[in-house]
Design a protein around this motif. Structure first.
Motif: not given
Length: 334
Positions: A80-81, A114-115, A117-119, A122, A159, A329, A331
């Motif tokens: 995620e990051n 954005r959705l 991306c949240d899921l 990348r 995003v 993002s 983060t």
């Protein structure tokens, strides 16, 4: 995990494969990706949907893949990051992120960016071979970004996803490179000067990508590599061409290895020839692809070719890591 080449050849601290494919099924066993980990890869991006994949299927595939990664945390991490990528490297695991091939699944709604991306998505490109309401594809009319497409590029930048130009038309890729405020990539595309195929990219596209401080990921599919097929030497031939044109800082790997090639996950009624025109000699389900096991060979071949350690490290993973630090993002920038 560090890709070892032997004491006489040095090592590569981080290996990044910008794109591969597994069957798009919610209950898919991702254990095939162990081959990447054993070959020394630290990160791989896997496809979770294409322009012709129904939205409901894309969402279920993402849910299934996320659940599988969680259940197998001893060997895999959802990236995620950037910290997750680096943690995977230091603990001998493989970090995995998702990519979308096309933008039809956005359903013309900017909020969907954005959705996804949240899921865990990348990386995204905007057209898969054919034109859509957002962008032109490499087997389309030659059109570029639409007004909506320009808004989508800005939202992707905002995003925190990597803006990918593979499978797009030339006009689309040049529009994106001009508009994007972040580096853009071709996650899995080769030099058209070496193999004249519409899926490959010409010198103008390569230069435009490099001008954004982006990266061209060399693809391992034989149709796009040309004479020499999937030999490691042929992969290096494309790496060398792009490096000579714009510098090794702008070269990486996106093998596009397809696990379970014989398994079809295409929607019922879809005609493959609409998406992969026979005139371009696509060998669906039977094509040869550079394997994950060739990753150490590629690094060794680059050294034998005279590339210095810094450049090898960039090509094998450092260059895509640099772009991810800039594009993912906030983060992900710790």
């Amino acid at each position: 995990m560090t890709l070892k080449l032997g004491a006489e050849h040095g090592s590569v601290p981080l290996v990044w494969d910008a794109h591969c494919c597994v069957p798009l099924l919610p209950d898919q066993d991702l254990a095939h990706l162990e081959r990447h980990r054993k070959a020394g890869a630290n990160f791989v991006s896997i496809n979770v949907g294409m322009d012709f994949t129904p939205l409901a299927q894309v969402v279920r595939v993402i849910a299934g893949f996320r659940a599988w990664i969680t259940r197998h945390s001893e060997g895999f991490i959802l990236a995620e990051n950037i910290d997750d990528v680096l943690l995977a490297k230091t603990t001998g695991r493989l970090s995995i992120a998702f990519d979308l091939e096309g933008s039809a699944m956005l359903q013309d709604d900017l909020a969907m960016v954005r959705l996804f991306c949240d899921l865990g998505v990348r990386q995204i490109h905007l057209a898969y071979n054919r034109d859509n309401s957002i962008a032109g594809g490499c087997h389309g009319s030659g059109s570029g970004l639409t007004a909506l497409g320009r808004a989508v590029v800005r939202e992707i930048n905002a995003v925190g996803m990597m803006m990918d130009c593979s499978h797009s038309s030339k006009r689309t890729s040049l529009d994106i490179a001009e508009l994007s405020t972040k580096p853009v990539v071709f996650s899995h595309s080769n030099a058209r000067a070496l193999q004249d195929h519409p899926r490959n990219i010409d010198d103008e596209q390569i230069r435009a990508c490099a001008a954004t401080d982006g990266v061209i990921g060399i693809c391992g599919i034989s149709e796009f590599l040309g004479v020499g097929g999937t030999s490691t030497a042929n992969v290096v031939r494309h790496i060398d061409y792009v490096s000579q044109l714009v510098g090794s800082r702008h070269v990486g790997l996106g093998l596009d290895y397809v696990f379970n090639q014989q398994h079809s996950d295409l929607p019922t009624g879809l005609d493959p020839h609409d998406w992969w025109p026979p005139a371009y000699e696509y060998r669906l389900a039977t094509g040869e692809i550079v394997t994950p096991e060739q990753l150490p060979e590629i690094a060794a071949a680059l050294r034998a070719r005279g590339y210095v350690q810094h450049d090898i490290e960039g090509i094998m993973g450092g260059n895509f890591l640099r772009v991810a630090r800039t594009t993912w993002s906030e983060t992900s920038k710790n």
